[in-house]
Scaffold this active site. Structure first.
Site, PDB file in Angstrom:
ATOM      1  N   ASP A 117       0.830  -1.206   0.000  1.00 40.48           N
ATOM      2  CA  ASP A 117       0.000   0.000   0.000  1.00 40.48           C
ATOM      3  C   ASP A 117       0.866   1.258   0.000  1.00 40.48           C
ATOM      4  O   ASP A 117       1.966   1.254   0.543  1.00 40.48           O
ATOM      5  CB  ASP A 117      -0.919  -0.018   1.232  1.00 40.48           C
ATOM      6  CG  ASP A 117      -2.077   0.963   1.095  1.00 40.48           C
ATOM      7  OD1 ASP A 117      -2.398   1.369  -0.047  1.00 40.48           O
ATOM      8  OD2 ASP A 117      -2.654   1.330   2.135  1.00 40.48           O
ATOM      9  N   HIS A 135       2.281   3.573  -9.110  1.00 44.42           N
ATOM     10  CA  HIS A 135       2.032   2.158  -9.410  1.00 44.42           C
ATOM     11  C   HIS A 135       3.198   1.561 -10.208  1.00 44.42           C
ATOM     12  O   HIS A 135       3.573   0.401 -10.005  1.00 44.42           O
ATOM     13  CB  HIS A 135       0.714   1.988 -10.176  1.00 44.42           C
ATOM     14  CG  HIS A 135      -0.498   2.358  -9.354  1.00 44.42           C
ATOM     15  ND1 HIS A 135      -0.671   1.921  -8.064  1.00 44.42           N
ATOM     16  CD2 HIS A 135      -1.579   3.134  -9.636  1.00 44.42           C
ATOM     17  CE1 HIS A 135      -1.822   2.412  -7.586  1.00 44.42           C
ATOM     18  NE2 HIS A 135      -2.378   3.152  -8.516  1.00 44.42           N
ATOM     19  N   SER A 158      -7.600  -5.533  -4.823  1.00 46.47           N
ATOM     20  CA  SER A 158      -8.629  -6.141  -3.971  1.00 46.47           C
ATOM     21  C   SER A 158      -9.979  -6.131  -4.668  1.00 46.47           C
ATOM     22  O   SER A 158     -10.197  -5.370  -5.618  1.00 46.47           O
ATOM     23  CB  SER A 158      -8.723  -5.391  -2.638  1.00 46.47           C
ATOM     24  OG  SER A 158      -9.418  -4.172  -2.808  1.00 46.47           O
ATOM     25  N   LEU A 210      10.632 -20.645  -5.153  1.00 49.14           N
ATOM     26  CA  LEU A 210       9.753 -19.756  -4.377  1.00 49.14           C
ATOM     27  C   LEU A 210       8.400 -19.837  -5.059  1.00 49.14           C
ATOM     28  O   LEU A 210       8.338 -19.890  -6.288  1.00 49.14           O
ATOM     29  CB  LEU A 210      10.261 -18.304  -4.449  1.00 49.14           C
ATOM     30  CG  LEU A 210       9.307 -17.219  -3.935  1.00 49.14           C
ATOM     31  CD1 LEU A 210       9.336 -17.154  -2.407  1.00 49.14           C
ATOM     32  CD2 LEU A 210       9.677 -15.835  -4.479  1.00 49.14           C
ATOM     33  N   GLU A 247       1.814 -13.446  12.319  1.00 48.61           N
ATOM     34  CA  GLU A 247       2.404 -12.269  12.978  1.00 48.61           C
ATOM     35  C   GLU A 247       2.244 -11.058  12.067  1.00 48.61           C
ATOM     36  O   GLU A 247       2.536 -11.138  10.870  1.00 48.61           O
ATOM     37  CB  GLU A 247       3.897 -12.511  13.265  1.00 48.61           C
ATOM     38  CG  GLU A 247       4.161 -13.657  14.215  1.00 48.61           C
ATOM     39  CD  GLU A 247       3.560 -13.442  15.603  1.00 48.61           C
ATOM     40  OE1 GLU A 247       3.489 -12.281  16.061  1.00 48.61           O
ATOM     41  OE2 GLU A 247       3.162 -14.449  16.219  1.00 48.61           O
TER      42      GLU A 247
END
Ligand code: IPE
Ligand code: IPE
Ligand code: MG
Length: 260
Positions: A24, A41, A69, A135, A211
């Protein structure tokens, strides 16, 4: 299948196995420089490259990045269209490089509203990189945690009509295999840049025992040092999963099965 944190306690490790990030602050980064939001962006995409590279170097196995989102459609149409354009270009330019670096690429979210070209590139990129093991990079696009839980519940009942007929509450762990990210363990570390301290409908189910780390740095400014600081903060946490500190002292790093 990965164990559920509410059923089995994951082994403790100094480096988080799965890091999930809400990227963000792109807009504010640009605004501070009197630039259009798109400039933020674009710099955000560069920050993604650096963070992916660093995650590999640090031995993180799963990196999940929130790119768009299910509520970001509420933004002005021109910004949504710029974001879709950047997504398309990133897919065109980056997937081959990810593959070259042995990275498995996945998208989570409801991709049905996306442009067919974007959907094709996603399918091709996921297929190309499916066997890579270095990964797992997941990009959450048109993702919402509530959507994920709802679609998982739907899929669970389709697969288990007897559970529907029994009319009882299913054990929560029976829903987890139907979540969009069932191929990954739950995140150990959540990072949100940009100063806000909220989850914004990200991985609601999976964050149960994650966490949380918040930083005021804006996403384009999030660099290797900031990533290391987040990992160091994680390493100092005592993850109790409902137990007491004394129990942990007696059984450090143990993999206790939770009594049912
Ligand atoms: C995050 O940066 C990127 C997306 C949500 C797509 P923002 O665009 O939310 O930046 P701010 O929060 O307005 O600064
Ligand atoms: C969260 O950022 C979503 C992404 C980073 C993709 P937002 O900027 O959309 O979150 P809110 O609106 O501030 O909660
Ligand atoms: Mg924002």
């Amino acid at each position: 299948m990965f164990p559920s944190s509410t059923r089995e306690i994951p082994a403790s490790r100094a480096v988080p196995r799965h890091v999930a990030i809400i990227m963000d602050g792109n807009g504010r980064w640009a605004k501070r420089r009197f630039l259009p939001r798109v400039a933020g962006h674009k710099r955000g995409v560069e920050a993604v490259r650096a963070v992916v590279k660093h995650a590999v170097e640090r031995g993180v196995e799963y990196l999940t990045l929130f790119a768009f989102s299910s509520e970001n459609w509420r933004r002005p149409a021109d910004e949504v269209s710029i974001l879709m354009d950047l997504f398309l270009r990133a897919l065109e330019q980056e997937v081959g490089k990810l593959h070259g670096n042995g990275i498995r690429f996945r998208i989570v979210g409801d991709t049905t509203p996306f442009d067919p070209r974007i959907r094709e590139l996603i399918a091709a990129g996921e297929a190309l990189t499916a066997r890579n093991t270095r990964l797992t990079l997941t990009i959450a696009a048109n993702y919402g945690g509530r959507w994920d839980i709802a679609q998982a519940a739907h899929a669970f009942y389709r697969a288990h009509p007897e559970a529907l007929a029994a009319d009882t509450v299913p054990p929560p762990d029976s829903i987890a295999p139907y979540l969009a990210m069932s191929y990954a363990p739950e995140p150990d570390l959540f990072i949100r840049t940009g100063g806000e301290q909220r989850v914004s409908n990200f991985l609601l189910w999976q964050l149960a025992y994650t966490e949380l780390h918040f930083t005021d740095l804006l996403w384009p400014d999030f660099d290797e040092a900031a990533f290391d600081a987040a990992i160091a903060s994680y390493a100092r946490r005592e993850r109790r999963f409902g137990r007491t500190s004394e129990q942990l002292a007696n059984a450090p790093g143990s993999r206790l099965a939770v009594e049912e």
